[in-house]
Scaffold this active site. Structure first.
Site, short mmCIF file in Angstrom:
data_model
loop_
_atom_site.label_atom_id
_atom_site.label_comp_id
_atom_site.label_asym_id
_atom_site.label_seq_id
_atom_site.Cartn_x
_atom_site.Cartn_y
_atom_site.Cartn_z
N GLU A 173 -21.38 -5.14 80.36
CA GLU A 173 -21.63 -6.14 79.31
C GLU A 173 -22.53 -7.27 79.76
O GLU A 173 -22.11 -8.43 79.84
CB GLU A 173 -20.29 -6.70 78.80
CG GLU A 173 -19.38 -5.62 78.24
CD GLU A 173 -18.04 -6.15 77.72
OE1 GLU A 173 -17.81 -7.37 77.77
OE2 GLU A 173 -17.23 -5.32 77.26
N GLU A 380 -14.99 1.11 77.26
CA GLU A 380 -13.88 0.18 76.97
C GLU A 380 -13.57 0.23 75.49
O GLU A 380 -14.48 0.22 74.65
CB GLU A 380 -14.24 -1.27 77.31
CG GLU A 380 -14.24 -1.61 78.76
CD GLU A 380 -14.53 -3.09 79.00
OE1 GLU A 380 -14.25 -3.93 78.13
OE2 GLU A 380 -15.06 -3.39 80.08
O1 IFM Z 1 -11.34 -8.12 79.40
C1 IFM Z 1 -12.59 -7.85 78.88
C2 IFM Z 1 -13.45 -7.08 79.85
O2 IFM Z 1 -13.57 -7.73 81.06
C3 IFM Z 1 -14.84 -6.90 79.27
N1 IFM Z 1 -14.78 -6.35 77.96
C4 IFM Z 1 -13.89 -6.93 77.00
C5 IFM Z 1 -12.50 -7.04 77.61
C6 IFM Z 1 -11.54 -7.68 76.57
O3 IFM Z 1 -12.00 -8.94 76.20
#
Ligand code: IFM
Length: 492
Positions: A173, A380
């Site tokens: 990200e 994710e």
């Molecule tokens: O916890 C975070 C992660 O580090 C990066 N993506 C989103 C998750 C939830 O906010």
């Protein structure tokens, strides 16, 4: 969104579909002073008064560094085929450059070996936000040198772990690193400067491209990708100003990353919008975009929620159109002249994020049409809810199961529409340090009792175990009409 279809065949996934869970170093490891680890920007930021909820820090977190064997057993018990974790750069190079710290590397070697012993494929993220503090002191991601240091760091990790890593992810990200870290200041290092965020955006992408080159040289046959938090961006109304607002947010959130990575160019509207911010795009050097657009083997997609936006000047009219309180109104949004809005009646997670699995289909199909065919992994997806340990000593997180069930249906729909989806990783294996939100937002399949460090698998853990071992989504037990998505209320 409907739950999984009733026939087993209809709810199953392609043969070889990779199931996993995700975590990140600073969010779980703790042991920040152990074995020569240097400070990162998150150590500094989280200790700044007011920066995080409750003053929480990652000093101890889930104490994963000291409980590696326990957590490997937890992964075994889950039975998923892969585990995505990140390497803490300041453990490997405590000052961000120079020789490797053998003790730091040794931790990740033990982790990777332990995964292989359990037939779990390691998916390694090189950078999940814990930049060594000395590099930030020298300018952080706003300067080119940091991208070059990242390439050196990538080489150190590649030489140490090489062939034993199944999937390599350069960055997690980069939008958050650039725009929350340097734009709105809500994340480390906490700067609030749009021109710096643009420069950081570019140097992060350059680091990604340099990292791809390093991995291609050091680990022939490596599977390399990058994880982007891309999202569908919807206009609150069809008023031209709201439509324009949505296009700008799409530029900032999505196209600032996908266009350079897949097409070797920055979007014209973004070049124009940020033209007056310094240093901004002036940091782009000849040849950079060629490096940034090196072919990747897969795109990692991190999906949580679609965004609905309106022009800031129209926030009242947008509310009149059925949308409620503006969200995410920060320095970055202010600069774009937009507000985020949400529908007051929509189901939301404890993060206030709207639950909309159809948004995942829209996103994946859109990426496939625009940039495909490209293999993708959901690196994710998951949700925070107000979990609690019940009187029976268990965590009955039905709302998380319903959330995951809905998103797995969305995956099947996307695959049926032709998306080349190879796998899915739940965020997260365990509750952890949710950055500026500290510990009170729980995303885990496993409950962490922070005072003792005890791990307690939640109901969703056992549900997901059934998914990964059968390669199919089980019917939602007990989800009669009106049930399944609300979750239990905590005891009063
Ligand atoms: O916890 C975070 C992660 O580090 C990066 N993506 C989103 C998750 C939830 O906010």
């Amino acid at each position: 969104m409907t739950s999984s279809a009733s026939s087993p065949a209809a709810s199953s996934f392609p043969h070889g579909f990779l199931w996993g869970t995700s975590t990140a170093s600073y969010q779980i490891e703790g042991a920040v002073g152990a074995d020569g680890r240097g400070p990162s920007i998150w150590d500094t930021f989280s200790h700044r008064p007011g920066a995080t909820h409750n003053g929480d820090t990652g000093d101890v977190a889930c104490d994963h560094y000291n409980r590696l064997d326990t957590d490997l057993e937890l992964l075994s018990e889950l039975g998923a085929g892969s585990y995505r974790f990140s390497v803490a750069w300041p453990r490997v190079q405590p000052t961000g450059k120079g020789p490797a710290n053998p003790a730091g590397l040794d931790f990740y070697k033990r982790l990777v070996d332990g995964l292989h012993q359990r037939d779990i494929l390691p998916a390694l993220t090189l950078y999940h936000w814990d930049l060594p503090q000395p590099l930030e002191d020298a300018g952080g991601w706003t300067v080119r040198d940091t991208a070059e240091r990242f390439a050196d760091y990538a080489a150190v990790v590649a030489d140490a772990l090489g062939e034993s890593v199944g999937l390599w992810i350069t960055l997690n990200e980069p939008w958050c690193s650039a725009w929350q870290g340097y734009g709105s200041g809500s994340h480390a290092p906490g700067r609030r400067d749009i021109g710096a965020a643009v420069a950081a955006n570019h140097h992060l992408l350059l680091a990604h491209g340099l990292g791809v080159d390093v991995l291609r040289t050091s680990v022939p046959g490596a599977q390399v990708g990058v994880s982007l938090n891309v999202a569908p961006i919807r206009a609150a109304t069809d008023h031209p100003d709201d439509v324009r607002a949505a296009r700008l947010v799409d530029g900032n959130q999505n196209r600032l990353f996908t266009e350079p990575v897949f097409r070797g160019r920055y979007p014209e509207d973004m070049l124009e919008h940020y033209a007056s911010h310094s240093p901004g795009f002036s940091v782009v050097a000849d040849g950079d975009l060629e490096v940034i657009s090196r072919p990747i083997d897969f795109l990692g997609v991190n999906f949580y929620f679609p965004q609905v936006v309106a022009a800031a000047a129209r926030r009242r009219e947008a509310s009149g159109a059925g949308f409620g309180i503006p969200v995410a109104y920060n320095h970055v949004a202010e600069d774009l002249g937009v507000v985020g809005v949400f529908h007051p009646e929509a189901d939301r997670t404890a993060m206030d994020w709207e639950i909309d699995p159809a948004g995942l289909v829209e996103l994946l199909v859109g990426l496939h049409r625009e940039y495909g065919p490209v293999p993708m992994y959901i690196t994710e997806n998951g949700a925070a809810f107000s979990d609690y340990v019940g009187p029976d000593g268990a965590v009955h997180d039905r709302d998380r199961i319903a959330y995951l069930d809905g998103h797995l249906s969305a995956l099947r729909e996307s695959i049926a529409a032709g998306v080349d989806l190879r796998g899915y990783f739940v965020w997260s294996l365990m509750d952890n340090f949710e950055w500026a939100h500290g510990y009170h937002k729980r995303f885990g399949l496993t409950w962490i009792d922070y005072p003792t460090g005890t791990r307690l698998p939640k109901d969703s853990f056992f549900w997901y175990r059934q998914v990964v071992t059968t390669n199919a989504v089980p019917p939602l037990l007990g989800a009669g009409p009106g049930e399944g998505a609300g979750g239990d209320e905590p005891p009063r």
